[in-house]
Scaffold this motif. Structure first.
Motif, PDB file in Angstrom:
ATOM      1  N   GLY A 167       0.089 -56.555  58.738  1.00 21.27           N
ATOM      2  CA  GLY A 167      -0.156 -55.430  57.854  1.00 21.27           C
ATOM      3  C   GLY A 167       1.066 -54.573  57.597  1.00 21.27           C
ATOM      4  O   GLY A 167       0.975 -53.567  56.880  1.00 21.27           O
ATOM      5  N   GLY A 168       2.195 -54.950  58.167  1.00 24.63           N
ATOM      6  CA  GLY A 168       3.479 -54.364  57.825  1.00 24.63           C
ATOM      7  C   GLY A 168       3.544 -52.841  57.794  1.00 24.63           C
ATOM      8  O   GLY A 168       3.229 -52.168  58.770  1.00 24.63           O
ATOM      9  N   TRP A 169       3.980 -52.322  56.662  1.00 26.72           N
ATOM     10  CA  TRP A 169       4.242 -50.892  56.454  1.00 26.72           C
ATOM     11  C   TRP A 169       3.002 -50.064  56.751  1.00 26.72           C
ATOM     12  O   TRP A 169       3.063 -49.070  57.471  1.00 26.72           O
ATOM     13  N   ASP A 170       1.863 -50.470  56.192  1.00 28.67           N
ATOM     14  CA  ASP A 170       0.624 -49.722  56.410  1.00 28.67           C
ATOM     15  C   ASP A 170       0.245 -49.673  57.886  1.00 28.67           C
ATOM     16  O   ASP A 170      -0.106 -48.615  58.425  1.00 28.67           O
ATOM     17  N   THR A 171       0.306 -50.808  58.545  1.00 24.16           N
ATOM     18  CA  THR A 171      -0.120 -50.859  59.945  1.00 24.16           C
ATOM     19  C   THR A 171       0.808 -50.076  60.855  1.00 24.16           C
ATOM     20  O   THR A 171       0.353 -49.349  61.753  1.00 24.16           O
ATOM     21  N   VAL A 172       2.108 -50.172  60.648  1.00 22.45           N
ATOM     22  CA  VAL A 172       3.020 -49.481  61.562  1.00 22.45           C
ATOM     23  C   VAL A 172       2.918 -47.970  61.388  1.00 22.45           C
ATOM     24  O   VAL A 172       3.050 -47.213  62.353  1.00 22.45           O
ATOM     25  N   LEU A 173       2.645 -47.499  60.174  1.00 19.38           N
ATOM     26  CA  LEU A 173       2.411 -46.067  59.982  1.00 19.38           C
ATOM     27  C   LEU A 173       1.156 -45.624  60.744  1.00 19.38           C
ATOM     28  O   LEU A 173       1.138 -44.583  61.401  1.00 19.38           O
ATOM     29  N   THR A 174       0.107 -46.434  60.645  1.00 20.49           N
ATOM     30  CA  THR A 174      -1.136 -46.113  61.346  1.00 20.49           C
ATOM     31  C   THR A 174      -0.925 -46.102  62.854  1.00 20.49           C
ATOM     32  O   THR A 174      -1.387 -45.195  63.566  1.00 20.49           O
ATOM     33  N   TRP A 175      -0.232 -47.113  63.376  1.00 23.93           N
ATOM     34  CA  TRP A 175       0.065 -47.171  64.806  1.00 23.93           C
ATOM     35  C   TRP A 175       0.852 -45.942  65.255  1.00 23.93           C
ATOM     36  O   TRP A 175       0.555 -45.332  66.282  1.00 23.93           O
ATOM     37  N   ALA A 176       1.887 -45.593  64.492  1.00 24.03           N
ATOM     38  CA  ALA A 176       2.771 -44.502  64.906  1.00 24.03           C
ATOM     39  C   ALA A 176       2.013 -43.184  65.039  1.00 24.03           C
ATOM     40  O   ALA A 176       2.184 -42.457  66.031  1.00 24.03           O
ATOM     41  N   PHE A 177       1.174 -42.873  64.077  1.00 20.93           N
ATOM     42  CA  PHE A 177       0.480 -41.592  64.137  1.00 20.93           C
ATOM     43  C   PHE A 177      -0.714 -41.623  65.086  1.00 20.93           C
ATOM     44  O   PHE A 177      -1.094 -40.591  65.644  1.00 20.93           O
ATOM     45  N   SER A 178      -1.277 -42.800  65.304  1.00 22.35           N
ATOM     46  CA  SER A 178      -2.288 -42.938  66.340  1.00 22.35           C
ATOM     47  C   SER A 178      -1.663 -42.707  67.709  1.00 22.35           C
ATOM     48  O   SER A 178      -2.219 -41.997  68.562  1.00 22.35           O
ATOM     49  N   ASP A 179      -0.485 -43.290  67.929  1.00 27.65           N
ATOM     50  CA  ASP A 179       0.216 -43.103  69.203  1.00 27.65           C
ATOM     51  C   ASP A 179       0.590 -41.634  69.406  1.00 27.65           C
ATOM     52  O   ASP A 179       0.466 -41.094  70.508  1.00 27.65           O
ATOM     53  N   LEU A 180       1.065 -41.002  68.345  1.00 25.53           N
ATOM     54  CA  LEU A 180       1.457 -39.596  68.436  1.00 25.53           C
ATOM     55  C   LEU A 180       0.254 -38.733  68.807  1.00 25.53           C
ATOM     56  O   LEU A 180       0.352 -37.852  69.679  1.00 25.53           O
ATOM     57  N   ARG A 181      -0.869 -38.999  68.186  1.00 27.21           N
ATOM     58  CA  ARG A 181      -2.075 -38.202  68.450  1.00 27.21           C
ATOM     59  C   ARG A 181      -2.566 -38.384  69.878  1.00 27.21           C
ATOM     60  O   ARG A 181      -3.007 -37.431  70.528  1.00 27.21           O
ATOM     61  N   ARG A 182      -2.472 -39.606  70.401  1.00 27.92           N
ATOM     62  CA  ARG A 182      -3.018 -39.902  71.727  1.00 27.92           C
ATOM     63  C   ARG A 182      -1.997 -39.745  72.849  1.00 27.92           C
ATOM     64  O   ARG A 182      -2.308 -39.951  74.020  1.00 27.92           O
ATOM     65  N   GLY A 183      -0.773 -39.390  72.495  1.00 25.81           N
ATOM     66  CA  GLY A 183       0.250 -39.202  73.510  1.00 25.81           C
ATOM     67  C   GLY A 183       0.760 -40.489  74.121  1.00 25.81           C
ATOM     68  O   GLY A 183       1.235 -40.501  75.259  1.00 25.81           O
ATOM     69  N   VAL A 184       0.683 -41.600  73.373  1.00 25.39           N
ATOM     70  CA  VAL A 184       1.186 -42.887  73.858  1.00 25.39           C
ATOM     71  C   VAL A 184       2.708 -42.915  73.735  1.00 25.39           C
ATOM     72  O   VAL A 184       3.258 -42.577  72.683  1.00 25.39           O
ATOM     73  N   ARG A 185       3.369 -43.319  74.792  1.00 19.33           N
ATOM     74  CA  ARG A 185       4.829 -43.344  74.787  1.00 19.33           C
ATOM     75  C   ARG A 185       5.347 -44.487  73.899  1.00 19.33           C
ATOM     76  O   ARG A 185       4.996 -45.650  74.126  1.00 19.33           O
ATOM     77  N   PRO A 186       6.188 -44.194  72.916  1.00 21.14           N
ATOM     78  CA  PRO A 186       6.707 -45.252  72.041  1.00 21.14           C
ATOM     79  C   PRO A 186       7.802 -46.059  72.713  1.00 21.14           C
ATOM     80  O   PRO A 186       8.483 -45.570  73.626  1.00 21.14           O
ATOM     81  N   ASP A 187       7.984 -47.309  72.266  1.00 21.71           N
ATOM     82  CA  ASP A 187       9.046 -48.150  72.797  1.00 21.71           C
ATOM     83  C   ASP A 187       9.934 -48.749  71.706  1.00 21.71           C
ATOM     84  O   ASP A 187      10.910 -49.437  71.993  1.00 21.71           O
ATOM     85  N   THR A 188       9.590 -48.497  70.459  1.00 20.80           N
ATOM     86  CA  THR A 188      10.289 -49.097  69.324  1.00 20.80           C
ATOM     87  C   THR A 188      10.307 -48.096  68.176  1.00 20.80           C
ATOM     88  O   THR A 188       9.416 -47.255  68.070  1.00 20.80           O
TER      89      THR A 188
END
Length: 257
Positions: A82-103
């Motif tokens: 899902g490329g661009w759409d999916t990575v945007l969704t992942w990023a803001f989901s992680d931000l909201r839930r406090g998930v530590r990013p690695d990339t």
């Protein structure tokens, strides 16, 4: 003269000028609902990942948006189809839930129309990689929108993405900028962005009649738009090319393509 590059985190007073910079995106591309919901949030919620360049007069001439996300989170691991759409969704989901990013994922590199042709895209890509490294990330990925693919919308993206010149670099200019910076192709994202809308909207965005069933070529489209007049809508599903930038030394920002 080298442009002055800053982040919105360091210069929040530049927010309106950065987000208001003219660009050359096709009108229909910015109608992607996932992008419309998430892209504007980057500048306000992740300003440290928004870079911009000013010329000698202080005019904003380029920008680079990226987002941090957890590629290694459960259920992920691979760059998404899902490329661009999916990575945007992942990023803001992680931000909201406090998930530590690695990339860090590139989201866009834009150059003002009057400033194109000066190598600013390579400058901003290098700045984005520098910024990610300074924040402790060892890899930047990018769902790349090949900028000459619109010239042959019926060519399969897999075939197009892997075309190379005699020197071994990609034939597509934007893929080539990434390759010069050390990136390699990971995979194709066949459904990176989806725009589904009424025929009236498509007519307004493109100036085309959209009155024939089937695939319609539109200016700036990487693939044709599927038109369904009997149902009153048309759908565009854009593929992108995932490229991975490992933690290797950067090329010179002034290197031309």
């Amino acid at each position: 003269m080298q442009p002055r590059i800053s982040s919105l985190a360091d210069r929040p007073d530049m927010l309106e000028r950065v987000v208001g910079m003219a660009d050359s995106w096709p009108e229909f591309v910015i109608q992607d609902l996932v992008g419309a919901a998430h892209y504007p949030r980057i500048a306000t919620e992740l300003p440290e990942y928004v870079l911009f360049a000013e010329d000698e007069r202080g005019e904003v001439v380029a920008s680079a948006f990226s987002v941090p996300f957890a590629l290694g989170a459960e259920g992920r691991g691979e760059l998404p189809a899902g490329g661009w759409d999916t990575v945007l969704t992942w990023a803001f989901s992680d931000l909201r839930r406090g998930v530590r990013p690695d990339t860090v994922s590139a989201i866009s590199v834009s150059v003002a129309p009057h400033a194109q042709g000066r190598g600013l895209s390579a400058v901003m890509l290098s700045a984005m990689r520098d910024n990610a490294r300074a924040r402790g990330f060892s890899e930047v990925v990018a769902p790349v929108r090949p900028n000459a693919k619109h010239l042959e919308p019926h060519t399969p993206i897999e075939e197009y993405a892997h075309r190379v010149r005699p020197d071994g670099l990609p034939q597509d200019p934007w893929l080539r900028v990434h390759a010069r910076a050390g990136a390699t192709i990971d995979s194709v994202a066949p459904a990176s962005m989806t725009v589904a809308a009424s025929l009236a909207h498509w007519r307004r965005w493109t100036g085309l009649p959209f009155d024939t069933e089937g695939d319609i070529e539109v200016p700036g489209g990487l693939v044709p738009v599927r038109c369904e007049p009997a149902r009153g809508y048309a759908v565009y599903v854009e593929p992108n090319v995932w490229m991975r930038h490992r933690s290797s030394p950067l090329v010179s920002a002034g290197q031309e393509v």
